[in-house]
Design an enzyme around this catalytic site. Sequence first.
Site, mmCIF file in Angstrom:
data_model
loop_
_atom_site.group_PDB
_atom_site.id
_atom_site.type_symbol
_atom_site.label_atom_id
_atom_site.label_comp_id
_atom_site.label_asym_id
_atom_site.label_seq_id
_atom_site.Cartn_x
_atom_site.Cartn_y
_atom_site.Cartn_z
ATOM 1 N N CYS A 172 26.632 15.930 15.566
ATOM 2 C CA CYS A 172 26.600 15.337 16.905
ATOM 3 C C CYS A 172 26.724 16.421 17.979
ATOM 4 O O CYS A 172 27.557 17.320 17.875
ATOM 5 C CB CYS A 172 27.735 14.322 17.042
ATOM 6 N N CYS A 220 33.712 16.015 21.494
ATOM 7 C CA CYS A 220 34.972 15.257 21.434
ATOM 8 C C CYS A 220 35.974 16.018 20.543
ATOM 9 O O CYS A 220 35.693 16.237 19.355
ATOM 10 C CB CYS A 220 34.713 13.853 20.894
ATOM 11 N N CYS A 243 36.982 15.069 16.843
ATOM 12 C CA CYS A 243 35.977 14.499 15.934
ATOM 13 C C CYS A 243 35.454 15.484 14.895
ATOM 14 O O CYS A 243 35.006 16.588 15.224
ATOM 15 C CB CYS A 243 34.814 13.929 16.750
ATOM 16 N N CYS A 295 31.249 -2.977 10.362
ATOM 17 C CA CYS A 295 31.098 -2.092 11.529
ATOM 18 C C CYS A 295 30.329 -0.838 11.112
ATOM 19 O O CYS A 295 30.730 -0.163 10.160
ATOM 20 C CB CYS A 295 32.467 -1.675 12.065
ATOM 21 N N CYS A 345 29.259 -5.267 13.978
ATOM 22 C CA CYS A 345 29.695 -4.407 15.079
ATOM 23 C C CYS A 345 29.005 -3.072 14.869
ATOM 24 O O CYS A 345 28.801 -2.647 13.727
ATOM 25 C CB CYS A 345 31.215 -4.234 15.035
ATOM 26 N N CYS A 363 33.963 -4.181 22.013
ATOM 27 C CA CYS A 363 35.054 -3.604 21.226
ATOM 28 C C CYS A 363 35.335 -2.243 21.845
ATOM 29 O O CYS A 363 34.484 -1.346 21.788
ATOM 30 C CB CYS A 363 34.620 -3.460 19.766
ATOM 31 N N ARG A 415 43.294 -4.020 17.206
ATOM 32 C CA ARG A 415 42.948 -3.466 15.894
ATOM 33 C C ARG A 415 43.783 -2.235 15.590
ATOM 34 O O ARG A 415 43.721 -1.249 16.325
ATOM 35 C CB ARG A 415 41.471 -3.106 15.881
HETATM 36 N N1 SAM Z 1 29.248 8.655 18.424
HETATM 37 C C1 SAM Z 1 29.669 7.401 18.869
HETATM 38 C C2 SAM Z 1 30.663 7.487 20.024
HETATM 39 O O1 SAM Z 1 31.394 8.447 20.112
HETATM 40 O O2 SAM Z 1 30.671 6.546 20.834
HETATM 41 C C3 SAM Z 1 30.239 6.520 17.778
HETATM 42 C C4 SAM Z 1 31.128 7.085 16.703
HETATM 43 S S1 SAM Z 1 32.714 7.705 17.207
HETATM 44 C C5 SAM Z 1 33.196 8.565 15.774
HETATM 45 C C6 SAM Z 1 33.733 6.268 17.357
HETATM 46 C C7 SAM Z 1 35.181 6.451 17.736
HETATM 47 O O3 SAM Z 1 35.951 6.853 16.614
HETATM 48 C C8 SAM Z 1 35.558 7.461 18.792
HETATM 49 O O4 SAM Z 1 35.319 7.001 20.082
HETATM 50 C C9 SAM Z 1 37.039 7.660 18.548
HETATM 51 O O5 SAM Z 1 37.791 6.769 19.342
HETATM 52 C C10 SAM Z 1 37.196 7.323 17.063
HETATM 53 N N2 SAM Z 1 37.561 8.551 16.307
HETATM 54 C C11 SAM Z 1 36.718 9.537 15.946
HETATM 55 N N3 SAM Z 1 37.374 10.528 15.299
HETATM 56 C C12 SAM Z 1 38.680 10.148 15.246
HETATM 57 C C13 SAM Z 1 39.861 10.763 14.723
HETATM 58 N N4 SAM Z 1 39.830 11.957 14.147
HETATM 59 N N5 SAM Z 1 41.024 10.096 14.837
HETATM 60 C C14 SAM Z 1 41.060 8.876 15.436
HETATM 61 N N6 SAM Z 1 39.975 8.265 15.955
HETATM 62 C C15 SAM Z 1 38.801 8.880 15.883
HETATM 63 FE FE1 SF4 Z 2 29.838 12.561 18.561
HETATM 64 FE FE2 SF4 Z 2 32.179 12.285 17.357
HETATM 65 FE FE3 SF4 Z 2 32.045 12.304 20.024
HETATM 66 FE FE4 SF4 Z 2 31.044 10.182 18.654
HETATM 67 S S1 SF4 Z 2 33.183 10.817 18.741
HETATM 68 S S2 SF4 Z 2 30.093 11.282 20.373
HETATM 69 S S3 SF4 Z 2 30.305 11.241 16.812
HETATM 70 S S4 SF4 Z 2 31.524 14.025 18.649
#
Ligand code: SAM
Ligand code: SF4
Length: 341
Positions: A72, A76, A79, A117, A148, A208, A280
């Site tokens: 990606c 973030c 992530c 989901c 979802c 959500c 949740r």
């Molecule tokens: N890429 C899309 C986005 O960011 O909207 C969808 C997937 S993203 C992985 C979905 C959510 O997972 C993130 O917004 C975050 O809140 C949660 N998430 C991701 N990595 C995480 C982590 N290491 N610990 C807790 N929550 C996490």
């Molecule tokens: Fe990409 Fe992870 Fe951010 Fe979703 S949470 S936009 S998968 S970097």
Amino acid sequence: MHLSADSLAVSPQPPCATSLAAPTSWKTSEVEALFALPFLDLLHQAQTTHRAHFPANEIQLSTLLSIKTGGCPEDCGYCSQSSKYETSGAKPTKLMSLPDVLAAAQQAKDQGATRFCMGAAWRNPKERDMPAVTEMVTAVRALGLETCITLGMLSGEQAGALKQAGLDYYNHNLDTAPDFYGNIISTRPYQSRLDTLQKVRDAGLRVCCGGIIGMGESRRQRAALIAQLAGLDPYPESVPINHLVPIKGTPLENAPPLDPLEFVRTIAVARITMPRTVVRLSAGREQMDDALQTLCFAAGANSIFLGARLLTTPNADMGNDRKLFDRLGLKPMPAAGQPAA
Ligand code: SAM
Ligand code: SF4
Ligand code: DTB
């Protein structure tokens, strides 16, 4: 009375439909005052709110599948799937095939989930991806599961196409407070998240939307996140409260540990400020013992992810989940429109 997700969708949620005379909108300072209550007072208020709006002993069960993992372009800081960080366990993949997604969805249903989901590691879906994604939604729904999906930012047309395909919920998180957000993500602004949420609403989809706790934010910032979520009009039907799963190689791998009771307080405050939402208990259960999860349920959490994995990390053990449910007398929440087992 059990308010099904369907009834939430058709009737706009009066923001103060609680017997506890909650404010109609929540200032951060008011949410902070909830956080500051004596723990047992807070739990009592959350549990009372919960019982006014949901069956006391039912938990909604969802299963998560990463339909497109890794690579990606976003940054973030929590992530595993960002291409900016060297992480193991999130090797980039292509979008999964429909038969593979359907096999996973059927397995989730057989294991007792009522909602499936699907998550993709995209900044936003490309136009060429939409036909395959909408086909997945329609086919998973045809199995009798609620659907979802979380694909990143959406255009209005994409939100409309997902609705047309039969999608029930779109997951898009605010993640944290506006004034902490810049510490975690630099590649897209907070406002873009609010804009996507509005497009999702405008398309008639259920929302959500939640965040992550334990990223080094202050209590005031946790309160500000909850105030943002509760201030969405209407507030989301589903609010995932994730505990950070620290991922090696990400900027948050060594985030300072959070007092577990502060996590429980966050759940309770979400329940009180958004009385009719499904709260949740999302990421982080694998790191929680049975007693801490039980406190989260007592605080008003009424949904979990069931299954071996979240997106890229292991989930809590399903066998233990069943034992814990038995020990607590918890029952799975029937899907909207289904009778209780
Ligand atoms: N890429 C899309 C986005 O960011 O909207 C969808 C997937 S993203 C992985 C979905 C959510 O997972 C993130 O917004 C975050 O809140 C949660 N998430 C991701 N990595 C995480 C982590 N290491 N610990 C807790 N929550 C996490
Ligand atoms: Fe990409 Fe992870 Fe951010 Fe979703 S949470 S936009 S998968 S970097
Ligand atoms: C959400 O709020 N939590 C889920 C779901 N929405 C997509 C994701 C949790 C991810 C946990 C870390 C991982 O497994 O990569």
